[in-house]
Enzyme design. Structure first.
Site, PDB file in Angstrom:
ATOM      1  N   SER A  37       0.911  35.785  40.422  1.00 19.45           N
ATOM      2  CA  SER A  37       0.514  36.164  39.069  1.00 19.45           C
ATOM      3  C   SER A  37       1.336  35.408  38.053  1.00 19.45           C
ATOM      4  O   SER A  37       2.511  35.072  38.302  1.00 19.45           O
ATOM      5  CB  SER A  37       0.752  37.667  38.908  1.00 19.45           C
ATOM      6  OG  SER A  37       0.675  38.029  37.558  1.00 19.45           O
ATOM      7  N   TYR A  90       6.248  45.765  40.078  1.00 18.09           N
ATOM      8  CA  TYR A  90       5.061  45.028  40.521  1.00 18.09           C
ATOM      9  C   TYR A  90       5.317  43.522  40.431  1.00 18.09           C
ATOM     10  O   TYR A  90       5.121  42.775  41.398  1.00 18.09           O
ATOM     11  CB  TYR A  90       3.832  45.410  39.671  1.00 18.09           C
ATOM     12  CG  TYR A  90       2.705  44.406  39.816  1.00 18.09           C
ATOM     13  CD1 TYR A  90       1.965  44.345  40.989  1.00 18.09           C
ATOM     14  CD2 TYR A  90       2.401  43.497  38.799  1.00 18.09           C
ATOM     15  CE1 TYR A  90       0.950  43.390  41.138  1.00 18.09           C
ATOM     16  CE2 TYR A  90       1.403  42.553  38.938  1.00 18.09           C
ATOM     17  CZ  TYR A  90       0.677  42.508  40.112  1.00 18.09           C
ATOM     18  OH  TYR A  90      -0.308  41.567  40.268  1.00 18.09           O
ATOM     19  N   LYS A 101       5.747  40.237  43.398  1.00 17.74           N
ATOM     20  CA  LYS A 101       5.079  38.927  43.435  1.00 17.74           C
ATOM     21  C   LYS A 101       6.117  37.818  43.514  1.00 17.74           C
ATOM     22  O   LYS A 101       5.995  36.878  44.308  1.00 17.74           O
ATOM     23  CB  LYS A 101       4.211  38.729  42.183  1.00 17.74           C
ATOM     24  CG  LYS A 101       3.010  39.634  42.120  1.00 17.74           C
ATOM     25  CD  LYS A 101       2.017  39.321  43.216  1.00 17.74           C
ATOM     26  CE  LYS A 101       0.893  40.328  43.285  1.00 17.74           C
ATOM     27  NZ  LYS A 101       0.138  40.291  44.528  1.00 17.74           N
TER      28      LYS A 101
HETATM   29  P1  NAD Z   1      -7.622  45.508  43.791  1.00 25.11           P
HETATM   30  O1  NAD Z   1      -6.764  46.717  43.746  1.00 25.11           O
HETATM   31  O2  NAD Z   1      -9.022  45.627  43.337  1.00 25.11           O
HETATM   32  O3  NAD Z   1      -7.610  44.881  45.260  1.00 25.11           O
HETATM   33  C1  NAD Z   1      -6.497  45.015  46.123  1.00 25.11           C
HETATM   34  C2  NAD Z   1      -7.014  45.564  47.444  1.00 25.11           C
HETATM   35  O4  NAD Z   1      -5.925  45.715  48.356  1.00 25.11           O
HETATM   36  C3  NAD Z   1      -7.665  46.940  47.310  1.00 25.11           C
HETATM   37  O5  NAD Z   1      -8.956  46.890  47.878  1.00 25.11           O
HETATM   38  C4  NAD Z   1      -6.747  47.875  48.082  1.00 25.11           C
HETATM   39  O6  NAD Z   1      -7.455  48.925  48.699  1.00 25.11           O
HETATM   40  C5  NAD Z   1      -6.108  46.916  49.068  1.00 25.11           C
HETATM   41  N1  NAD Z   1      -4.784  47.322  49.589  1.00 25.11           N
HETATM   42  C6  NAD Z   1      -3.692  47.698  48.886  1.00 25.11           C
HETATM   43  N2  NAD Z   1      -2.679  47.977  49.736  1.00 25.11           N
HETATM   44  C7  NAD Z   1      -3.133  47.737  50.984  1.00 25.11           C
HETATM   45  C8  NAD Z   1      -2.550  47.835  52.278  1.00 25.11           C
HETATM   46  N3  NAD Z   1      -1.294  48.248  52.457  1.00 25.11           N
HETATM   47  N4  NAD Z   1      -3.312  47.518  53.359  1.00 25.11           N
HETATM   48  C9  NAD Z   1      -4.595  47.110  53.199  1.00 25.11           C
HETATM   49  N5  NAD Z   1      -5.206  47.016  52.014  1.00 25.11           N
HETATM   50  C10 NAD Z   1      -4.462  47.321  50.900  1.00 25.11           C
HETATM   51  O7  NAD Z   1      -6.854  44.363  42.968  1.00 25.11           O
HETATM   52  P2  NAD Z   1      -7.357  42.927  42.505  1.00 25.11           P
HETATM   53  O8  NAD Z   1      -7.417  42.927  41.030  1.00 25.11           O
HETATM   54  O9  NAD Z   1      -8.541  42.518  43.291  1.00 25.11           O
HETATM   55  O10 NAD Z   1      -6.093  42.056  42.921  1.00 25.11           O
HETATM   56  C11 NAD Z   1      -6.016  41.361  44.151  1.00 25.11           C
HETATM   57  C12 NAD Z   1      -4.647  40.718  44.260  1.00 25.11           C
HETATM   58  O11 NAD Z   1      -4.438  39.847  43.150  1.00 25.11           O
HETATM   59  C13 NAD Z   1      -3.498  41.720  44.223  1.00 25.11           C
HETATM   60  O12 NAD Z   1      -2.486  41.272  45.113  1.00 25.11           O
HETATM   61  C14 NAD Z   1      -3.023  41.645  42.802  1.00 25.11           C
HETATM   62  O13 NAD Z   1      -1.673  42.007  42.676  1.00 25.11           O
HETATM   63  C15 NAD Z   1      -3.232  40.174  42.492  1.00 25.11           C
HETATM   64  N6  NAD Z   1      -3.379  39.900  41.062  1.00 25.11           N
HETATM   65  C16 NAD Z   1      -4.322  40.582  40.337  1.00 25.11           C
HETATM   66  C17 NAD Z   1      -4.449  40.349  38.984  1.00 25.11           C
HETATM   67  C18 NAD Z   1      -5.478  41.102  38.157  1.00 25.11           C
HETATM   68  O14 NAD Z   1      -5.411  41.045  36.953  1.00 25.11           O
HETATM   69  N7  NAD Z   1      -6.443  41.771  38.754  1.00 25.11           N
HETATM   70  C19 NAD Z   1      -3.625  39.403  38.352  1.00 25.11           C
HETATM   71  C20 NAD Z   1      -2.682  38.722  39.131  1.00 25.11           C
HETATM   72  C21 NAD Z   1      -2.564  38.976  40.486  1.00 25.11           C
HETATM   73  C1  UD1 Z   2      -1.030  42.785  32.754  1.00 30.43           C
HETATM   74  C2  UD1 Z   2       0.280  43.019  33.448  1.00 30.43           C
HETATM   75  C3  UD1 Z   2       0.635  41.820  34.290  1.00 30.43           C
HETATM   76  C4  UD1 Z   2      -0.491  41.500  35.256  1.00 30.43           C
HETATM   77  C5  UD1 Z   2      -1.766  41.284  34.456  1.00 30.43           C
HETATM   78  C6  UD1 Z   2      -2.917  41.059  35.383  1.00 30.43           C
HETATM   79  C7  UD1 Z   2       1.486  44.517  31.910  1.00 30.43           C
HETATM   80  C8  UD1 Z   2       2.668  44.667  31.016  1.00 30.43           C
HETATM   81  N1  UD1 Z   2       1.309  43.295  32.468  1.00 30.43           N
HETATM   82  O1  UD1 Z   2      -0.888  41.668  31.912  1.00 30.43           O
HETATM   83  O2  UD1 Z   2       1.819  42.073  35.025  1.00 30.43           O
HETATM   84  O3  UD1 Z   2      -0.200  40.340  35.996  1.00 30.43           O
HETATM   85  O4  UD1 Z   2      -2.034  42.467  33.690  1.00 30.43           O
HETATM   86  O5  UD1 Z   2      -4.121  41.101  34.725  1.00 30.43           O
HETATM   87  O6  UD1 Z   2       0.745  45.453  32.121  1.00 30.43           O
HETATM   88  N2  UD1 Z   2      -4.091  45.498  25.363  1.00 30.43           N
HETATM   89  C9  UD1 Z   2      -4.421  46.317  24.317  1.00 30.43           C
HETATM   90  N3  UD1 Z   2      -4.966  47.539  24.601  1.00 30.43           N
HETATM   91  C10 UD1 Z   2      -5.219  47.973  25.874  1.00 30.43           C
HETATM   92  C11 UD1 Z   2      -4.872  47.118  26.939  1.00 30.43           C
HETATM   93  C12 UD1 Z   2      -4.299  45.880  26.661  1.00 30.43           C
HETATM   94  O7  UD1 Z   2      -4.215  45.961  23.162  1.00 30.43           O
HETATM   95  O8  UD1 Z   2      -5.707  49.100  26.050  1.00 30.43           O
HETATM   96  C13 UD1 Z   2      -3.525  44.145  25.077  1.00 30.43           C
HETATM   97  C14 UD1 Z   2      -2.148  43.896  25.664  1.00 30.43           C
HETATM   98  O9  UD1 Z   2      -1.137  44.307  24.788  1.00 30.43           O
HETATM   99  C15 UD1 Z   2      -2.191  42.372  25.884  1.00 30.43           C
HETATM  100  C16 UD1 Z   2      -3.659  42.092  26.182  1.00 30.43           C
HETATM  101  O10 UD1 Z   2      -4.384  43.203  25.673  1.00 30.43           O
HETATM  102  O11 UD1 Z   2      -1.838  41.697  24.692  1.00 30.43           O
HETATM  103  C17 UD1 Z   2      -3.962  41.958  27.664  1.00 30.43           C
HETATM  104  O12 UD1 Z   2      -3.447  43.092  28.352  1.00 30.43           O
HETATM  105  P1  UD1 Z   2      -3.719  43.363  29.904  1.00 30.43           P
HETATM  106  O13 UD1 Z   2      -5.164  43.222  30.198  1.00 30.43           O
HETATM  107  O14 UD1 Z   2      -3.063  44.657  30.261  1.00 30.43           O
HETATM  108  O15 UD1 Z   2      -2.990  42.144  30.625  1.00 30.43           O
HETATM  109  P2  UD1 Z   2      -1.467  41.633  30.479  1.00 30.43           P
HETATM  110  O16 UD1 Z   2      -0.648  42.523  29.669  1.00 30.43           O
HETATM  111  O17 UD1 Z   2      -1.520  40.201  30.109  1.00 30.43           O
END
Ligand code: NAD
Ligand code: UD1
Length: 339
Positions: A124, A149, A153
């Site tokens: 991330s 969290y 990572k």
């Molecule tokens: P998500 O929660 O939708 O998907 C994660 C999946 O992992 C879920 O289906 C959950 O059931 C499964 N899981 C969790 N713990 C587990 C375990 N111990 N064994 C087996 N399955 C398990 O999340 P996502 O948004 O699809 O994210 C996927 C990956 O990308 C995650 O590692 C997340 O941290 C990373 N990531 C997500 C974002 C974002 O904004 N969505 C941003 C940066 C990184």
């Molecule tokens: C968040 C996580 C980051 C993660 C990323 C993945 C935090 C502090 N950081 O990032 O670790 O990797 O998601 O997608 O949570 N906002 C509002 N109102 C809301 C929600 C968000 O104003 O109800 C604003 C936030 O202040 C930010 C922007 O929208 O400026 C995006 O927020 P968000 O979607 O939560 O993502 P990040 O904060 O960038």
């Protein structure tokens, strides 16, 4: 390739399954369903016209993973499984370290014992902390993560790099995602958050559908053009395609490689809200609230390395992200309808 996808029923995993299968790869999914629905896989199967083997297994369950690994021979693993709620990780740090780090250590060990040493990992942009330079390149130093969290990572990146250094048979691709939003244009799969969404776009779509009265905008006094936070939003389908492209690095035997997956374009919270309203013709009432703890003003990527080395570039713009997020929410107001 035959690919093990951990966390494949989740938001990014389900979209990546579609792109992998459409590119001709075979996939097997492992997920404990702690934050996802089995139904997402039915929808993926419907979209790709193919059955995808699924195991309800926790990655901390060594024997369960061994069984999957011995039943299939994998060329690579794409590792999405993990807990991802920033606020919850501050409340429950042990659970986050145990699940994300403990689970990944088991996975890595089972992989190497079974001769599968090719890995793509969901990292991330959070590892950059408050970034030293904007736009952020992969050489930008990692920063201080303000929550467990983010720490998981950052630590997992170090663990994987150390393992690769000690055993060059490993190929590890660390993908640093910026802010994935949107949904598959078919409206069949999308983000299905539990409870009150923490992230901006799912909150906006829940306001749009009438589930929540208004959006809170966290701060309008940042040093940005309109005072609200600026982020690099990326369509989840583009992000999913980034994983297919990352397989090229594995094929090239990259050793360890790091790529930003973003668009390179920053948008403020209010730009997202206004674009959503305009594209979808739905009002999003909002109110300015205090800043959220741990937030930074501006974060966007320089995605040139992924284009240069993987031939990958995000194709969708903010309008399509808003359109597809709304299309999913409108057609599936209760997500997959089982939680
Ligand atoms: P998500 O929660 O939708 O998907 C994660 C999946 O992992 C879920 O289906 C959950 O059931 C499964 N899981 C969790 N713990 C587990 C375990 N111990 N064994 C087996 N399955 C398990 O999340 P996502 O948004 O699809 O994210 C996927 C990956 O990308 C995650 O590692 C997340 O941290 C990373 N990531 C997500 C974002 C974002 O904004 N969505 C941003 C940066 C990184
Ligand atoms: C968040 C996580 C980051 C993660 C990323 C993945 C935090 C502090 N950081 O990032 O670790 O990797 O998601 O997608 O949570 N906002 C509002 N109102 C809301 C929600 C968000 O104003 O109800 C604003 C936030 O202040 C930010 C922007 O929208 O400026 C995006 O927020 P968000 O979607 O939560 O993502 P990040 O904060 O960038």
């Amino acid at each position: 390739m035959n690919i093990l996808v951990t966390g494949g029923t989740g938001y990014i995993g389900s979209h990546t399954l579609v792109e992998l299968n459409q590119a001709g790869h075979d996939t097997v999914v492992v997920d404990n369903l702690s934050n996802s629905s089995r139904r997402s896989l039915d929808r993926v199967e419907e979209l790709v016209g193919k059955r995808i083997p699924f195991y309800e297994v926790d990655i901390r369950d060594r024997q369960g993973l061994e069984r999957v690994m011995t039943q299939h021979r994998f060329d690579a693993c794409i590792h999405f499984a993990g807990l991802k709620a920033v606020g919850e990780s501050v409340e429950k740090p042990w659970e986050y370290y145990e699940n994300n780090i403990g689970g990944t250590l088991v996975l890595l060990d089972v992989m190497r014992r079974n001769g599968c040493k090719n890995l793509i990992f969901s990292s991330s942009a959070t590892v950059y902390g408050d970034p030293a330079v904007i736009p952020i390149t992969e050489t930008c130093p990692k920063g201080h993560c303000t929550n467990p969290y983010g720490q998981t990572k950052s630590m997992l990146e170090e663990i994987m790099m150390d393992m690769q250094k000690a055993d060059p048979e490993w190929n590890v691709v660390l993908l640093r995602y910026f802010n994935p939003i949107g949904a598959h244009p078919s409206g069949r799969i999308g983000e299905n958050p539990n409870g009150i969404p923490n992230n901006l776009m799912p909150y906006v779509t829940q306001v749009a559908v009438g589930k929540r009265p208004e959006l809170g905008v966290f701060g309008d006094d940042y040093d940005t053009p309109d005072g609200t936070g600026v982020r690099d939003y990326i369509h989840v389908v583009d992000l999913a395609k980034g994983h297919v492209a990352a397989l090229k690095a594995i094929e090239r035997r990259c050793g360890c490689a790091i790529y930003n997956l973003g668009t390179g374009q920053g948008y403020s919270v209010l730009q997202v809200v206004k674009t959503f309203e305009r594209v979808n013709q739905v009002p999003i009432p909002y109110r300015i609230k205090p800043r959220r703890a741990g937030d930074i003003a501006t974060c966007y990527s320089d995605p040139a390395k992924a284009e240069r080395e993987l031939g990958w570039k995000a194709q969708y713009g903010l309008e399509e992200m808003c359109r597809d997020a709304w299309n999913w929410q409108r057609n599936n107001p209760e997500g997959y309808g089982d939680r």
